[in-house]
Design an enzyme around this catalytic site. Structure first.
Site, short mmCIF file in Angstrom:
data_model
loop_
_atom_site.label_atom_id
_atom_site.label_comp_id
_atom_site.label_asym_id
_atom_site.label_seq_id
_atom_site.Cartn_x
_atom_site.Cartn_y
_atom_site.Cartn_z
N HIS A 45 0.84 -1.20 0.00
CA HIS A 45 0.00 0.00 0.00
C HIS A 45 0.88 1.26 0.00
CE1 HIS A 45 -2.61 -2.99 2.27
NE2 HIS A 45 -3.40 -2.67 1.28
N GLN A 69 -17.83 -7.39 -0.43
CA GLN A 69 -16.91 -8.19 -1.23
C GLN A 69 -16.41 -9.44 -0.51
OE1 GLN A 69 -14.14 -4.75 -1.47
NE2 GLN A 69 -12.51 -6.25 -1.30
#
Ligand code: AMP
Length: 309
Positions: A45, A69
């Site tokens: 990230h 999800q």
């Protein structure tokens, strides 16, 4: 709600405040970089955030563990949540805004509208995780709608997701330029993932085999294998060598369509993808390679007329 970390990071939890903050920056002529994440931020990230900070005036990181999800048997409840550390890392990497909405803010009632990118989501992760990409596409569409004109940074680590997001941005005319960033790996090849935190020491020790398996597949392509099934089998065989792994899929696909070509043609780009369970943890990885050009015809005996050519 707004508070600051290191005097630089604006932490927002309401959609209205998030949209207003980005609108205000754009009104001052500043470009926006958006980095959507599930949090539990790591160096993968960080690479996205740093790249966004290098290419955009203002970087907004979003942290939202999106229930849509996750399948019913997946790790939604145990997914790591480390917001304070995420804020510190985001600020360190140059983010100006951290948006971490509560579930109630994102989904105040039943979700009646959902985004499906058909064609790209029936295979691979989509086949193994029914509904997963509808959840991803829906939340990304919401984030794009809230963020407005921006560049959005996504990792190749989630290669199918990247394809889905690119397609949804184009098909729904979001004013968003999707930017792909290469996978960040541990020195032993393991792709960084928030889910690596689930691995026991023994599992962590064998986990890099997933990357090694992709390299085996790439070697098969380099050695002239033109049958995508045979390339996938080379990946699968390497994973199968470690009994702790339970293979989910291995595939060699066209990187644009994610379809398996009938045969690999010289010069063609190929993406190798693999997913496997290691204990209770499901890991995915992928690697790009290119089919070698046909080897040149054997050199003829030196022709004196060509000497020096
Ligand atoms: P996640 O929090 O797992 O949903 O990931 C958020 C973003 O970071 C997605 O675009 C991922 O593809 C990207 N990402 C996750 N792991 C890595 C990695 N090891 N290298 C590069 N990007 C990554």
């Amino acid at each position: 709600l707004s508070q600051s970390v290191g005097l630089r990071l604006e932490q927002l939890t309401s959609i209205a405040a998030f949209s207003a903050a980005l609108d205000a920056h754009r009104a001052h002529g500043r470009s926006i970089g958006l980095v959507p994440t599930l949090g539990a931020l790591h160096d993968g990230h960080a690479a996205l955030i740093r790249r966004a900070a290098a290419e955009c005036d203002v970087v907004a990181v979003t942290v939202f563990v999106n229930p849509l999800q996750f399948g019913p048997d997946e790790d939604l409840s145990r997914y790591p949540r480390t917001l304070a550390a995420d804020a510190a890392l985001a600020a360190d990497c140059g983010a100006a805004i951290l948006f971490s909405p509560p579930v109630q803010e994102m989904y105040p009632g039943p979700v009646l509208t959902s985004v499906r990118v058909s064609g790209l989501t029936g295979t691979l992760e989509g086949a193994s995780r029914p509904g997963h990409f509808d959840g991803v596409a829906t939340v990304v569409a919401k984030l794009f709608a809230m963020a407005g004109r921006c560049r959005a940074y996504f990792g190749e680590k989630d290669f199918q997701q990247l394809a889905v997001v690119r397609r949804l941005a184009a098909d729904l005319s979001f004013p968003v330029e999707v930017v792909a960033c290469p996978t960040v790996r541990e020195p032993d090849g393991l792709a960084l993932s928030s889910r690596n935190a689930y691995l026991s020491a023994e599992e962590r020790a064998v986990a890099p085999l997933l990357h090694a398996a992709l390299l085996e597949g790439a070697d098969a392509v380099a050695a002239g294998e033109t049958d995508p099934a045979a390339v996938a089998a080379a990946v699968a065989a390497t994973v199968a060598a470690e009994p702790r792994f339970r293979l989910d899929y291995a595939a060699a696909v066209d990187p644009a369509t994610l379809a398996v070509p009938a045969a690999l043609a010289p010069g063609q780009e190929v993406r190798l993808l693999v997913a496997a369970h290691l204990g209770t943890t499901r890991l995915i990885d992928n690697l790009g390679t290119t089919v070698p050009a046909p080897s040149p015809a054997p050199a003829r005996k030196a022709d004196p007329a060509c000497a020096g050519a």
